[in-house]
Design a protein around this motif. Structure first.
Motif, PDB file in Angstrom:
ATOM      1  N   TYR A  84       4.008  -2.777  -7.192  1.00  0.00           N
ATOM      2  CA  TYR A  84       3.806  -3.706  -6.100  1.00  0.00           C
ATOM      3  C   TYR A  84       3.262  -2.960  -4.913  1.00  0.00           C
ATOM      4  O   TYR A  84       3.450  -1.766  -4.772  1.00  0.00           O
ATOM      5  CB  TYR A  84       5.130  -4.375  -5.720  1.00  0.00           C
ATOM      6  CG  TYR A  84       5.656  -5.261  -6.810  1.00  0.00           C
ATOM      7  CD1 TYR A  84       5.321  -6.601  -6.840  1.00  0.00           C
ATOM      8  CD2 TYR A  84       6.459  -4.760  -7.814  1.00  0.00           C
ATOM      9  CE1 TYR A  84       5.777  -7.424  -7.838  1.00  0.00           C
ATOM     10  CE2 TYR A  84       6.924  -5.578  -8.822  1.00  0.00           C
ATOM     11  CZ  TYR A  84       6.584  -6.911  -8.828  1.00  0.00           C
ATOM     12  OH  TYR A  84       7.033  -7.721  -9.829  1.00  0.00           O
TER      13      TYR A  84
ATOM     14  N   GLU B  93       8.821  -2.320 -18.092  1.00  0.00           N
ATOM     15  CA  GLU B  93       9.251  -3.166 -16.973  1.00  0.00           C
ATOM     16  C   GLU B  93       9.752  -4.531 -17.445  1.00  0.00           C
ATOM     17  O   GLU B  93      10.834  -4.963 -17.076  1.00  0.00           O
ATOM     18  CB  GLU B  93       8.095  -3.347 -15.983  1.00  0.00           C
ATOM     19  CG  GLU B  93       8.403  -4.259 -14.815  1.00  0.00           C
ATOM     20  CD  GLU B  93       9.357  -3.675 -13.790  1.00  0.00           C
ATOM     21  OE1 GLU B  93       9.757  -4.420 -12.902  1.00  0.00           O
ATOM     22  OE2 GLU B  93       9.721  -2.488 -13.867  1.00  0.00           O
ATOM     23  N   PHE B  94       8.972  -5.200 -18.264  1.00  0.00           N
ATOM     24  CA  PHE B  94       9.269  -6.594 -18.604  1.00  0.00           C
ATOM     25  C   PHE B  94       9.814  -6.798 -20.011  1.00  0.00           C
ATOM     26  O   PHE B  94      10.256  -7.895 -20.344  1.00  0.00           O
ATOM     27  CB  PHE B  94       8.007  -7.449 -18.427  1.00  0.00           C
ATOM     28  CG  PHE B  94       7.452  -7.378 -17.037  1.00  0.00           C
ATOM     29  CD1 PHE B  94       8.159  -7.901 -15.962  1.00  0.00           C
ATOM     30  CD2 PHE B  94       6.246  -6.759 -16.795  1.00  0.00           C
ATOM     31  CE1 PHE B  94       7.661  -7.818 -14.674  1.00  0.00           C
ATOM     32  CE2 PHE B  94       5.731  -6.677 -15.509  1.00  0.00           C
ATOM     33  CZ  PHE B  94       6.441  -7.205 -14.448  1.00  0.00           C
TER      34      PHE B  94
ATOM     35  N   PHE C  28      13.076  -3.729 -15.583  1.00  0.00           N
ATOM     36  CA  PHE C  28      12.832  -4.334 -14.273  1.00  0.00           C
ATOM     37  C   PHE C  28      13.020  -3.350 -13.121  1.00  0.00           C
ATOM     38  O   PHE C  28      13.573  -3.681 -12.083  1.00  0.00           O
ATOM     39  CB  PHE C  28      13.702  -5.576 -14.090  1.00  0.00           C
ATOM     40  CG  PHE C  28      13.489  -6.587 -15.179  1.00  0.00           C
ATOM     41  CD1 PHE C  28      12.355  -7.371 -15.184  1.00  0.00           C
ATOM     42  CD2 PHE C  28      14.393  -6.720 -16.220  1.00  0.00           C
ATOM     43  CE1 PHE C  28      12.121  -8.292 -16.198  1.00  0.00           C
ATOM     44  CE2 PHE C  28      14.174  -7.632 -17.241  1.00  0.00           C
ATOM     45  CZ  PHE C  28      13.041  -8.428 -17.231  1.00  0.00           C
TER      46      PHE C  28
ATOM     47  N   THR D  33       1.431  -1.708 -13.309  1.00  0.00           N
ATOM     48  CA  THR D  33       2.733  -2.233 -12.966  1.00  0.00           C
ATOM     49  C   THR D  33       3.135  -1.655 -11.630  1.00  0.00           C
ATOM     50  O   THR D  33       3.051  -0.468 -11.405  1.00  0.00           O
ATOM     51  CB  THR D  33       3.785  -1.859 -14.025  1.00  0.00           C
ATOM     52  OG1 THR D  33       3.398  -2.476 -15.247  1.00  0.00           O
ATOM     53  CG2 THR D  33       5.160  -2.353 -13.641  1.00  0.00           C
TER      54      THR D  33
ATOM     55  N   GLU E 124       4.151  -1.943 -18.689  1.00  0.00           N
ATOM     56  CA  GLU E 124       4.529  -3.358 -18.676  1.00  0.00           C
ATOM     57  C   GLU E 124       5.629  -3.648 -19.681  1.00  0.00           C
ATOM     58  O   GLU E 124       6.497  -4.478 -19.433  1.00  0.00           O
ATOM     59  CB  GLU E 124       3.307  -4.236 -18.921  1.00  0.00           C
ATOM     60  CG  GLU E 124       2.357  -4.226 -17.734  1.00  0.00           C
ATOM     61  CD  GLU E 124       1.175  -5.152 -17.922  1.00  0.00           C
ATOM     62  OE1 GLU E 124       1.106  -5.846 -18.953  1.00  0.00           O
ATOM     63  OE2 GLU E 124       0.325  -5.172 -17.026  1.00  0.00           O
TER      64      GLU E 124
ATOM     65  N   PHE F  87      10.762  -1.925 -11.084  1.00  0.00           N
ATOM     66  CA  PHE F  87      10.017  -2.308  -9.881  1.00  0.00           C
ATOM     67  C   PHE F  87      10.595  -3.583  -9.279  1.00  0.00           C
ATOM     68  O   PHE F  87      10.745  -3.696  -8.070  1.00  0.00           O
ATOM     69  CB  PHE F  87       8.535  -2.525 -10.204  1.00  0.00           C
ATOM     70  CG  PHE F  87       7.783  -1.250 -10.437  1.00  0.00           C
ATOM     71  CD1 PHE F  87       7.213  -0.570  -9.381  1.00  0.00           C
ATOM     72  CD2 PHE F  87       7.652  -0.732 -11.711  1.00  0.00           C
ATOM     73  CE1 PHE F  87       6.518   0.603  -9.588  1.00  0.00           C
ATOM     74  CE2 PHE F  87       6.958   0.440 -11.927  1.00  0.00           C
ATOM     75  CZ  PHE F  87       6.393   1.111 -10.865  1.00  0.00           C
ATOM     76  N   THR F  88      10.923  -4.524 -10.132  1.00  0.00           N
ATOM     77  CA  THR F  88      11.431  -5.815  -9.667  1.00  0.00           C
ATOM     78  C   THR F  88      12.719  -5.637  -8.867  1.00  0.00           C
ATOM     79  O   THR F  88      12.883  -6.209  -7.789  1.00  0.00           O
ATOM     80  CB  THR F  88      11.662  -6.753 -10.859  1.00  0.00           C
ATOM     81  OG1 THR F  88      10.449  -6.839 -11.617  1.00  0.00           O
ATOM     82  CG2 THR F  88      12.070  -8.139 -10.406  1.00  0.00           C
ATOM     83  N   GLN F  89      13.651  -4.835  -9.395  1.00  0.00           N
ATOM     84  CA  GLN F  89      14.913  -4.607  -8.690  1.00  0.00           C
ATOM     85  C   GLN F  89      14.697  -3.932  -7.339  1.00  0.00           C
ATOM     86  O   GLN F  89      15.300  -4.309  -6.345  1.00  0.00           O
ATOM     87  CB  GLN F  89      15.849  -3.741  -9.548  1.00  0.00           C
ATOM     88  CG  GLN F  89      16.367  -4.445 -10.778  1.00  0.00           C
ATOM     89  CD  GLN F  89      17.166  -3.496 -11.649  1.00  0.00           C
ATOM     90  OE1 GLN F  89      17.714  -2.513 -11.167  1.00  0.00           O
ATOM     91  NE2 GLN F  89      17.235  -3.784 -12.935  1.00  0.00           N
TER      92      GLN F  89
ATOM     93  N   PRO G 244       1.996  -8.395  -6.459  1.00  0.00           N
ATOM     94  CA  PRO G 244       1.863  -7.627  -7.708  1.00  0.00           C
ATOM     95  C   PRO G 244       0.494  -6.967  -7.766  1.00  0.00           C
ATOM     96  O   PRO G 244      -0.493  -7.536  -7.324  1.00  0.00           O
ATOM     97  CB  PRO G 244       2.016  -8.683  -8.799  1.00  0.00           C
ATOM     98  CG  PRO G 244       1.833  -9.987  -8.137  1.00  0.00           C
ATOM     99  CD  PRO G 244       2.066  -9.814  -6.664  1.00  0.00           C
TER     100      PRO G 244
ATOM    101  N   ASN H  66      12.094  -4.043  -5.498  1.00  0.00           N
ATOM    102  CA  ASN H  66      11.360  -4.906  -4.577  1.00  0.00           C
ATOM    103  C   ASN H  66      12.234  -5.950  -3.909  1.00  0.00           C
ATOM    104  O   ASN H  66      11.858  -6.491  -2.872  1.00  0.00           O
ATOM    105  CB  ASN H  66      10.184  -5.561  -5.286  1.00  0.00           C
ATOM    106  CG  ASN H  66       9.058  -4.584  -5.458  1.00  0.00           C
ATOM    107  OD1 ASN H  66       8.829  -3.748  -4.586  1.00  0.00           O
ATOM    108  ND2 ASN H  66       8.378  -4.647  -6.565  1.00  0.00           N
ATOM    109  N   TYR H  67      13.395  -6.234  -4.464  1.00  0.00           N
ATOM    110  CA  TYR H  67      14.311  -7.159  -3.795  1.00  0.00           C
ATOM    111  C   TYR H  67      14.732  -6.616  -2.430  1.00  0.00           C
ATOM    112  O   TYR H  67      15.025  -7.373  -1.519  1.00  0.00           O
ATOM    113  CB  TYR H  67      15.559  -7.422  -4.645  1.00  0.00           C
ATOM    114  CG  TYR H  67      15.300  -8.311  -5.833  1.00  0.00           C
ATOM    115  CD1 TYR H  67      14.562  -9.485  -5.710  1.00  0.00           C
ATOM    116  CD2 TYR H  67      15.778  -7.973  -7.083  1.00  0.00           C
ATOM    117  CE1 TYR H  67      14.326 -10.295  -6.802  1.00  0.00           C
ATOM    118  CE2 TYR H  67      15.551  -8.782  -8.182  1.00  0.00           C
ATOM    119  CZ  TYR H  67      14.821  -9.939  -8.036  1.00  0.00           C
ATOM    120  OH  TYR H  67      14.579 -10.742  -9.111  1.00  0.00           O
TER     121      TYR H  67
END
Length: 167
Positions: free
Chosen positions: A160, A64-65, A112, A158, A61, A114-116, A153, A118-119
């Motif tokens: 998705y 990632e964040f 980020f 961490t 985490e 995972f976030t990137q 999530p 997941n877009y």
């Protein structure tokens, strides 16, 4: 045979998403990058497949964040600087203190990963699954089916999960 193609497409889309996450991760020690995993589960009633891309790395985490400025112990940083041979050997302690002070002053920026990734997950899954689902729909002579792509999530780790529902 269409079910096998469908399952293969879900696996392939999951592998693509996992690779995107891996490509976005910092490779300082490779420990976090190598902890990225994927899995696929099948459920009945209604039939659905759930694919997950995730990491159980202990500080995932923070990677990632990020983290707000805070005090950290010097020994783990010194161990890391020594293991990675960052800077001149004579100055490992100074380097570790500089890193510690920077974290206390600025925090740790998030990556980020995972976030990137997941877009683009909807595009990946639609590209891989849409043609097969349309063919399955035609073979079944129409009928009701729906593909719902949910990006959720994961709790306690961490990452998705990409859930593909249908039929």
């Amino acid at each position: 045979i269409l079910w096998l193609k469908f399952k293969y497409a879900v696996r392939h889309a999951t592998d693509i998403l996992r690779q995107k996450v891996y490509d976005n991760t910092p490779k300082v020690s490779y420990a976090f990058a190598n902890s990225i995993q994927s899995s696929i589960r099948e459920y009945d009633d209604p039939y659905r497949m759930e694919s997950r891309v995730y990491s159980n790395y202990p500080i995932n985490e923070i990677i990632e964040f990020g983290a707000i400025p805070h005090e950290v112990a010097i020994q783990p940083i010194l161990d890391w600087v020594t293991t990675k041979r960052i800077g001149d050997r004579k100055y490992y302690v100074n380097t570790a203190w500089s890193i510690r002070n920077a974290i206390a002053r600025n925090g740790i920026p998030g990556h980020f990963s995972f976030t990137q990734a997941n877009y683009s997950s909807d595009d990946i899954f639609n590209k891989e699954l849409r043609p097969i689902v349309q063919l399955m729909h035609q073979k079944a002579g129409g009928g009701d089916f729906e593909i719902i792509s949910d990006l959720l999530p994961l709790q306690g780790e961490t990452g998705y999960q990409q859930a593909e529902h249908g039929f």
